[in-house]
Motif scaffolding. Structure first.
Motif, PDB file in Angstrom:
ATOM      1  N   GLY A  81       0.817  -1.215   0.000  1.00 34.14           N
ATOM      2  CA  GLY A  81       0.000   0.000   0.000  1.00 34.14           C
ATOM      3  C   GLY A  81       0.847   1.259   0.000  1.00 34.14           C
ATOM      4  O   GLY A  81       0.563   2.217  -0.728  1.00 34.14           O
ATOM      5  N   VAL A  82       1.897   1.266   0.803  1.00 33.00           N
ATOM      6  CA  VAL A  82       2.798   2.429   0.847  1.00 33.00           C
ATOM      7  C   VAL A  82       3.460   2.619  -0.512  1.00 33.00           C
ATOM      8  O   VAL A  82       3.562   3.746  -1.013  1.00 33.00           O
ATOM      9  CB  VAL A  82       3.860   2.267   1.963  1.00 33.00           C
ATOM     10  CG1 VAL A  82       4.974   3.295   1.816  1.00 33.00           C
ATOM     11  CG2 VAL A  82       3.214   2.379   3.316  1.00 33.00           C
ATOM     12  N   LYS A  83       3.882   1.526  -1.137  1.00 29.19           N
ATOM     13  CA  LYS A  83       4.532   1.622  -2.441  1.00 29.19           C
ATOM     14  C   LYS A  83       3.567   2.110  -3.515  1.00 29.19           C
ATOM     15  O   LYS A  83       3.942   2.910  -4.378  1.00 29.19           O
ATOM     16  CB  LYS A  83       5.152   0.292  -2.831  1.00 29.19           C
ATOM     17  CG  LYS A  83       6.373  -0.033  -1.993  1.00 29.19           C
ATOM     18  CD  LYS A  83       6.916  -1.402  -2.287  1.00 29.19           C
ATOM     19  CE  LYS A  83       8.079  -1.714  -1.337  1.00 29.19           C
ATOM     20  NZ  LYS A  83       8.567  -3.077  -1.508  1.00 29.19           N
ATOM     21  N   VAL A  84       2.319   1.652  -3.464  1.00 29.01           N
ATOM     22  CA  VAL A  84       1.322   2.099  -4.444  1.00 29.01           C
ATOM     23  C   VAL A  84       1.028   3.585  -4.269  1.00 29.01           C
ATOM     24  O   VAL A  84       1.030   4.357  -5.235  1.00 29.01           O
ATOM     25  CB  VAL A  84       0.030   1.255  -4.333  1.00 29.01           C
ATOM     26  CG1 VAL A  84      -1.116   1.881  -5.095  1.00 29.01           C
ATOM     27  CG2 VAL A  84       0.281  -0.163  -4.825  1.00 29.01           C
ATOM     28  N   VAL A  85       0.796   4.012  -3.036  1.00 26.27           N
ATOM     29  CA  VAL A  85       0.499   5.426  -2.781  1.00 26.27           C
ATOM     30  C   VAL A  85       1.704   6.299  -3.131  1.00 26.27           C
ATOM     31  O   VAL A  85       1.565   7.331  -3.806  1.00 26.27           O
ATOM     32  CB  VAL A  85       0.070   5.638  -1.304  1.00 26.27           C
ATOM     33  CG1 VAL A  85       0.007   7.105  -0.954  1.00 26.27           C
ATOM     34  CG2 VAL A  85      -1.266   4.976  -1.047  1.00 26.27           C
ATOM     35  N   GLY A  86       2.888   5.900  -2.697  1.00 26.37           N
ATOM     36  CA  GLY A  86       4.094   6.672  -2.995  1.00 26.37           C
ATOM     37  C   GLY A  86       4.390   6.727  -4.482  1.00 26.37           C
ATOM     38  O   GLY A  86       4.702   7.794  -5.026  1.00 26.37           O
ATOM     39  N   GLY A  87       4.283   5.583  -5.158  1.00 32.15           N
ATOM     40  CA  GLY A  87       4.544   5.535  -6.600  1.00 32.15           C
ATOM     41  C   GLY A  87       3.546   6.364  -7.391  1.00 32.15           C
ATOM     42  O   GLY A  87       3.907   7.063  -8.345  1.00 32.15           O
ATOM     43  N   THR A  88       2.283   6.296  -6.991  1.00 32.99           N
ATOM     44  CA  THR A  88       1.256   7.092  -7.655  1.00 32.99           C
ATOM     45  C   THR A  88       1.518   8.583  -7.462  1.00 32.99           C
ATOM     46  O   THR A  88       1.376   9.382  -8.388  1.00 32.99           O
ATOM     47  CB  THR A  88      -0.136   6.733  -7.101  1.00 32.99           C
ATOM     48  OG1 THR A  88      -0.352   5.330  -7.294  1.00 32.99           O
ATOM     49  CG2 THR A  88      -1.228   7.517  -7.784  1.00 32.99           C
ATOM     50  N   THR A  89       1.933   8.960  -6.254  1.00 33.28           N
ATOM     51  CA  THR A  89       2.225  10.360  -5.970  1.00 33.28           C
ATOM     52  C   THR A  89       3.432  10.838  -6.777  1.00 33.28           C
ATOM     53  O   THR A  89       3.414  11.936  -7.335  1.00 33.28           O
ATOM     54  CB  THR A  89       2.476  10.571  -4.469  1.00 33.28           C
ATOM     55  OG1 THR A  89       1.372  10.031  -3.741  1.00 33.28           O
ATOM     56  CG2 THR A  89       2.621  12.030  -4.121  1.00 33.28           C
ATOM     57  N   VAL A  90       4.468  10.015  -6.861  1.00 36.72           N
ATOM     58  CA  VAL A  90       5.632  10.370  -7.680  1.00 36.72           C
ATOM     59  C   VAL A  90       5.214  10.512  -9.141  1.00 36.72           C
ATOM     60  O   VAL A  90       5.578  11.484  -9.815  1.00 36.72           O
ATOM     61  CB  VAL A  90       6.758   9.324  -7.545  1.00 36.72           C
ATOM     62  CG1 VAL A  90       7.842   9.543  -8.590  1.00 36.72           C
ATOM     63  CG2 VAL A  90       7.360   9.371  -6.153  1.00 36.72           C
ATOM     64  N   GLY A  91       4.435   9.560  -9.637  1.00 40.89           N
ATOM     65  CA  GLY A  91       3.969   9.606 -11.027  1.00 40.89           C
ATOM     66  C   GLY A  91       3.152  10.851 -11.319  1.00 40.89           C
ATOM     67  O   GLY A  91       3.340  11.514 -12.350  1.00 40.89           O
ATOM     68  N   LEU A  92       2.253  11.204 -10.403  1.00 40.62           N
ATOM     69  CA  LEU A  92       1.449  12.406 -10.564  1.00 40.62           C
ATOM     70  C   LEU A  92       2.346  13.642 -10.595  1.00 40.62           C
ATOM     71  O   LEU A  92       2.153  14.545 -11.418  1.00 40.62           O
ATOM     72  CB  LEU A  92       0.427  12.522  -9.426  1.00 40.62           C
ATOM     73  CG  LEU A  92      -0.456  13.753  -9.426  1.00 40.62           C
ATOM     74  CD1 LEU A  92      -1.381  13.736 -10.636  1.00 40.62           C
ATOM     75  CD2 LEU A  92      -1.274  13.801  -8.149  1.00 40.62           C
ATOM     76  N   GLY A  93       3.340  13.678  -9.719  1.00 41.00           N
ATOM     77  CA  GLY A  93       4.271  14.811  -9.689  1.00 41.00           C
ATOM     78  C   GLY A  93       5.052  14.930 -10.984  1.00 41.00           C
ATOM     79  O   GLY A  93       5.243  16.041 -11.501  1.00 41.00           O
ATOM     80  N   VAL A  94       5.491  13.801 -11.532  1.00 42.69           N
ATOM     81  CA  VAL A  94       6.254  13.821 -12.784  1.00 42.69           C
ATOM     82  C   VAL A  94       5.375  14.321 -13.926  1.00 42.69           C
ATOM     83  O   VAL A  94       5.811  15.117 -14.764  1.00 42.69           O
ATOM     84  CB  VAL A  94       6.833  12.420 -13.090  1.00 42.69           C
ATOM     85  CG1 VAL A  94       7.374  12.334 -14.506  1.00 42.69           C
ATOM     86  CG2 VAL A  94       7.914  12.074 -12.080  1.00 42.69           C
ATOM     87  N   VAL A  95       4.118  13.887 -13.948  1.00 45.92           N
ATOM     88  CA  VAL A  95       3.195  14.338 -14.994  1.00 45.92           C
ATOM     89  C   VAL A  95       2.944  15.844 -14.877  1.00 45.92           C
ATOM     90  O   VAL A  95       2.833  16.541 -15.877  1.00 45.92           O
ATOM     91  CB  VAL A  95       1.857  13.552 -14.916  1.00 45.92           C
ATOM     92  CG1 VAL A  95       0.783  14.177 -15.766  1.00 45.92           C
ATOM     93  CG2 VAL A  95       2.087  12.110 -15.328  1.00 45.92           C
ATOM     94  N   MET A  98       5.009  18.120 -13.632  1.00 47.71           N
ATOM     95  CA  MET A  98       6.222  18.956 -13.680  1.00 47.71           C
ATOM     96  C   MET A  98       6.242  19.965 -14.818  1.00 47.71           C
ATOM     97  O   MET A  98       6.633  21.111 -14.605  1.00 47.71           O
ATOM     98  CB  MET A  98       7.471  18.082 -13.723  1.00 47.71           C
ATOM     99  CG  MET A  98       7.914  17.638 -12.380  1.00 47.71           C
ATOM    100  SD  MET A  98       9.445  16.728 -12.537  1.00 47.71           S
ATOM    101  CE  MET A  98       9.497  15.954 -10.955  1.00 47.71           C
ATOM    102  N   PRO A  99       5.848  19.607 -16.040  1.00 50.37           N
ATOM    103  CA  PRO A  99       5.915  20.613 -17.112  1.00 50.37           C
ATOM    104  C   PRO A  99       4.895  21.746 -16.952  1.00 50.37           C
ATOM    105  O   PRO A  99       5.051  22.809 -17.534  1.00 50.37           O
ATOM    106  CB  PRO A  99       5.617  19.837 -18.388  1.00 50.37           C
ATOM    107  CG  PRO A  99       5.568  18.411 -18.021  1.00 50.37           C
ATOM    108  CD  PRO A  99       5.493  18.303 -16.549  1.00 50.37           C
ATOM    109  N   LEU A 100       3.869  21.528 -16.171  1.00 52.63           N
ATOM    110  CA  LEU A 100       2.834  22.536 -15.976  1.00 52.63           C
ATOM    111  C   LEU A 100       3.227  23.486 -14.848  1.00 52.63           C
ATOM    112  O   LEU A 100       3.982  23.121 -13.956  1.00 52.63           O
ATOM    113  CB  LEU A 100       1.507  21.849 -15.629  1.00 52.63           C
ATOM    114  CG  LEU A 100       1.002  20.837 -16.648  1.00 52.63           C
ATOM    115  CD1 LEU A 100      -0.230  20.124 -16.109  1.00 52.63           C
ATOM    116  CD2 LEU A 100       0.681  21.513 -17.956  1.00 52.63           C
ATOM    117  N   PRO A 101       2.690  24.699 -14.873  1.00 52.91           N
ATOM    118  CA  PRO A 101       2.972  25.588 -13.752  1.00 52.91           C
ATOM    119  C   PRO A 101       2.310  25.045 -12.492  1.00 52.91           C
ATOM    120  O   PRO A 101       1.161  24.628 -12.514  1.00 52.91           O
ATOM    121  CB  PRO A 101       2.362  26.925 -14.176  1.00 52.91           C
ATOM    122  CG  PRO A 101       1.458  26.623 -15.308  1.00 52.91           C
ATOM    123  CD  PRO A 101       1.866  25.318 -15.888  1.00 52.91           C
ATOM    124  N   GLY A 102       3.050  25.018 -11.434  1.00 54.27           N
ATOM    125  CA  GLY A 102       2.504  24.489 -10.190  1.00 54.27           C
ATOM    126  C   GLY A 102       3.519  23.641  -9.458  1.00 54.27           C
ATOM    127  O   GLY A 102       4.690  23.570  -9.833  1.00 54.27           O
TER     128      GLY A 102
END
Length: 126
Positions: free
Chosen positions: A52-66, A68-72
């Motif tokens: 569960g920690v890996k899924v939540v952490g990985g999803t959060t990292v993935g969302l952050g990477v997506v 990154m190119p946008l302002p915010g």
């Protein structure tokens, strides 16, 4: 009406230095530590927790990477995801430290460049 609250230590009060050196363990933190220890004692529950920690952490990292190119705050979201993963993985903790150091250096460089531009703008024209 007195401005000094007797419950709050002020510099010069007896015990002020000792209070600053005391270790603090808050109730939520100790409750979380004991809950995590209870989970570690049960292998199947521990495996589910880590997944569960890996899924939540990985999803959060993935969302952050997506994001990154946008302002915010895309980079901050990705670093937050690495911090989540770092609770269970030493490699993620190391990556998070490196990322935070890099972000701190980038912020300092940007601040210096901004100050340099402001100084040039405010300088008298010849």
């Amino acid at each position: 009406m007195s401005t000094h609250d007797p419950r709050i230590l002020q510099p010069g009060d007896a015990g002020y230095e000792a209070a600053g050196a005391a270790t603090r363990i808050t109730k939520p933190r100790s409750a979380a530590a004991s809950a995590r220890e209870a989970i570690r004692r049960r292998p199947k529950l521990d495996r589910a927790y880590r997944t569960g920690v890996k899924v939540v952490g990985g999803t959060t990292v993935g969302l952050g990477v997506v994001l990154m190119p946008l302002p915010g705050p895309g980079t901050l979201i990705a670093l937050g995801g690495l911090a989540i993963l770092g609770t269970e993985s030493e490699r993620a903790k190391k990556l998070n430290r490196q990322g935070v150091d890099l972000a701190t250096r980038a912020a300092a460089t940007a601040k210096a460049a901004r100050e340099k531009r402001a100084a040039r703008k405010d300088a008298p024209q010849a």
